[in-house]
Design a protein around this motif. Structure first.
Motif, PDB file in Angstrom:
ATOM      1  N   THR A  58      55.070  88.550  59.733  1.00 45.51           N
ATOM      2  CA  THR A  58      55.903  87.346  59.764  1.00 45.51           C
ATOM      3  C   THR A  58      55.749  86.230  60.711  1.00 45.51           C
ATOM      4  O   THR A  58      55.391  86.670  61.807  1.00 45.51           O
ATOM      5  CB  THR A  58      57.384  87.725  59.521  1.00 45.51           C
ATOM      6  OG1 THR A  58      57.956  88.293  60.697  1.00 45.51           O
ATOM      7  CG2 THR A  58      57.712  88.666  58.443  1.00 45.51           C
ATOM      8  N   HIS A  59      55.984  84.973  60.186  1.00 46.27           N
ATOM      9  CA  HIS A  59      55.986  83.764  61.205  1.00 46.27           C
ATOM     10  C   HIS A  59      57.190  82.945  60.951  1.00 46.27           C
ATOM     11  O   HIS A  59      57.547  82.873  59.731  1.00 46.27           O
ATOM     12  CB  HIS A  59      54.413  82.909  60.835  1.00 46.27           C
ATOM     13  CG  HIS A  59      53.214  84.010  60.887  1.00 46.27           C
ATOM     14  ND1 HIS A  59      52.533  84.013  61.924  1.00 46.27           N
ATOM     15  CD2 HIS A  59      52.717  84.706  59.744  1.00 46.27           C
ATOM     16  CE1 HIS A  59      51.479  84.882  61.518  1.00 46.27           C
ATOM     17  NE2 HIS A  59      51.816  85.202  60.190  1.00 46.27           N
ATOM     18  N   ALA A  64      63.323  78.169  63.868  1.00 45.23           N
ATOM     19  CA  ALA A  64      63.970  78.982  62.770  1.00 45.23           C
ATOM     20  C   ALA A  64      64.302  80.413  63.330  1.00 45.23           C
ATOM     21  O   ALA A  64      64.929  81.167  62.629  1.00 45.23           O
ATOM     22  CB  ALA A  64      63.370  79.048  61.500  1.00 45.23           C
ATOM     23  N   LYS A  65      63.719  80.813  64.242  1.00 43.50           N
ATOM     24  CA  LYS A  65      63.706  82.099  64.881  1.00 43.50           C
ATOM     25  C   LYS A  65      65.096  82.407  65.432  1.00 43.50           C
ATOM     26  O   LYS A  65      65.751  81.765  65.806  1.00 43.50           O
ATOM     27  CB  LYS A  65      62.819  82.149  66.137  1.00 43.50           C
ATOM     28  CG  LYS A  65      61.280  82.340  65.762  1.00 43.50           C
ATOM     29  CD  LYS A  65      60.358  82.420  66.911  1.00 43.50           C
ATOM     30  CE  LYS A  65      58.952  82.611  66.669  1.00 43.50           C
ATOM     31  NZ  LYS A  65      58.207  82.855  67.913  1.00 43.50           N
ATOM     32  N   GLY A  66      65.488  83.871  64.844  1.00 47.05           N
ATOM     33  CA  GLY A  66      66.875  84.030  65.324  1.00 47.05           C
ATOM     34  C   GLY A  66      67.943  83.698  64.160  1.00 47.05           C
ATOM     35  O   GLY A  66      69.211  84.077  64.133  1.00 47.05           O
ATOM     36  N   LEU A  81      64.328  84.110  51.722  1.00 46.87           N
ATOM     37  CA  LEU A  81      64.707  83.369  53.037  1.00 46.87           C
ATOM     38  C   LEU A  81      66.206  83.575  53.034  1.00 46.87           C
ATOM     39  O   LEU A  81      67.065  82.716  52.519  1.00 46.87           O
ATOM     40  CB  LEU A  81      64.186  81.947  52.771  1.00 46.87           C
ATOM     41  CG  LEU A  81      64.219  81.333  54.383  1.00 46.87           C
ATOM     42  CD1 LEU A  81      63.306  81.871  55.348  1.00 46.87           C
ATOM     43  CD2 LEU A  81      64.078  79.572  54.218  1.00 46.87           C
ATOM     44  N   GLN A  82      66.601  84.311  54.183  1.00 47.18           N
ATOM     45  CA  GLN A  82      67.911  84.205  54.408  1.00 47.18           C
ATOM     46  C   GLN A  82      67.956  83.239  55.706  1.00 47.18           C
ATOM     47  O   GLN A  82      67.571  83.387  56.518  1.00 47.18           O
ATOM     48  CB  GLN A  82      68.287  85.763  54.993  1.00 47.18           C
ATOM     49  CG  GLN A  82      69.680  85.994  55.603  1.00 47.18           C
ATOM     50  CD  GLN A  82      70.746  85.983  54.438  1.00 47.18           C
ATOM     51  OE1 GLN A  82      70.587  86.182  53.239  1.00 47.18           O
ATOM     52  NE2 GLN A  82      71.951  85.083  54.798  1.00 47.18           N
ATOM     53  N   MET A  83      69.220  82.362  55.277  1.00 50.26           N
ATOM     54  CA  MET A  83      69.485  81.637  56.294  1.00 50.26           C
ATOM     55  C   MET A  83      70.806  81.547  57.158  1.00 50.26           C
ATOM     56  O   MET A  83      71.967  81.357  56.022  1.00 50.26           O
ATOM     57  CB  MET A  83      69.098  80.005  55.908  1.00 50.26           C
ATOM     58  CG  MET A  83      67.877  79.946  55.097  1.00 50.26           C
ATOM     59  SD  MET A  83      67.764  78.416  54.411  1.00 50.26           S
ATOM     60  CE  MET A  83      68.769  77.966  53.449  1.00 50.26           C
ATOM     61  N   ASN A  84      71.059  81.742  58.057  1.00 52.52           N
ATOM     62  CA  ASN A  84      72.378  81.941  58.904  1.00 52.52           C
ATOM     63  C   ASN A  84      72.555  80.852  59.771  1.00 52.52           C
ATOM     64  O   ASN A  84      71.782  80.249  60.281  1.00 52.52           O
ATOM     65  CB  ASN A  84      72.514  83.405  59.225  1.00 52.52           C
ATOM     66  CG  ASN A  84      72.242  84.327  58.622  1.00 52.52           C
ATOM     67  OD1 ASN A  84      72.526  84.252  57.484  1.00 52.52           O
ATOM     68  ND2 ASN A  84      71.562  85.551  58.993  1.00 52.52           N
ATOM     69  N   SER A  85      73.880  80.674  60.195  1.00 49.47           N
ATOM     70  CA  SER A  85      74.199  79.801  61.173  1.00 49.47           C
ATOM     71  C   SER A  85      73.516  78.343  60.943  1.00 49.47           C
ATOM     72  O   SER A  85      73.050  77.586  61.564  1.00 49.47           O
ATOM     73  CB  SER A  85      73.596  80.329  62.490  1.00 49.47           C
ATOM     74  OG  SER A  85      74.470  81.487  62.823  1.00 49.47           O
ATOM     75  N   LEU A  86      73.815  78.026  59.550  1.00 48.39           N
ATOM     76  CA  LEU A  86      73.117  76.754  59.223  1.00 48.39           C
ATOM     77  C   LEU A  86      73.991  75.399  59.675  1.00 48.39           C
ATOM     78  O   LEU A  86      74.930  75.586  60.217  1.00 48.39           O
ATOM     79  CB  LEU A  86      73.355  76.615  57.520  1.00 48.39           C
ATOM     80  CG  LEU A  86      72.459  77.560  56.781  1.00 48.39           C
ATOM     81  CD1 LEU A  86      72.825  77.684  55.372  1.00 48.39           C
ATOM     82  CD2 LEU A  86      70.963  76.876  56.899  1.00 48.39           C
ATOM     83  N   LYS A  87      73.025  74.555  59.973  1.00 47.69           N
ATOM     84  CA  LYS A  87      73.375  73.282  60.667  1.00 47.69           C
ATOM     85  C   LYS A  87      73.158  72.182  59.791  1.00 47.69           C
ATOM     86  O   LYS A  87      72.364  72.174  58.851  1.00 47.69           O
ATOM     87  CB  LYS A  87      72.384  72.995  62.148  1.00 47.69           C
ATOM     88  CG  LYS A  87      72.616  74.348  62.992  1.00 47.69           C
ATOM     89  CD  LYS A  87      71.432  74.061  64.179  1.00 47.69           C
ATOM     90  CE  LYS A  87      71.500  75.324  64.915  1.00 47.69           C
ATOM     91  NZ  LYS A  87      70.495  75.033  66.192  1.00 47.69           N
TER      92      LYS A  87
END
Length: 121
Positions: A58-59, A64-66, A81-87
């Protein structure tokens, strides 16, 4: 030919999460590396993440890391694509793409239509 259809976008508050999906169909989609890109209003499209055909490699873009996690289910021909802590700055149209090699500066041959993500402050 590979057809890609993204889903899962929507409106979320800052700090929230979204899970995007990209369903692939057509000629042996599992033989392709897959990538996610995004394009914010008024900005160029940028790389988010990519995953190899097997899912082992994966890259990620540095930012996006973390927070984002890419995965794939070859039995379902789907990439996630799981996206957390969105800004708020994550607000963009997110696209998935298929290519020969997973990476940041490599060509992708097929693209989906995109799914819109809006993060409210």
């Amino acid at each position: 030919q590979v057809q890609l259809v993204e889903s899962g976008g929507g409106l979320v508050q800052t700090g929230g999460s979204l899970s995007l999906s990209c369903a692939a169909s057509g000629r042996t989609p599992r033989s392709y590396a897959m990538g996610w890109f995004r394009q914010a209003p008024g900005k160029e499209r940028e790389f988010v993440s990519a995953i190899s055909q097997s899912g082992v490699a994966t890259h990620y873009a540095v930012w996006a890391k973390g927070r984002f996690t890419i995965s794939r289910d070859n039995a379902k021909n789907t990439v996630y694509l799981q996206m957390n802590s969105l800004k708020p700055e994550d607000t963009a149209v997110y696209y998935c793409a298929a290519g020969v090699v997973a990476g940041t500066n490599v060509p992708y041959d097929y693209w989906g239509q995109g799914t819109e993500v809006t993060v409210s402050s």
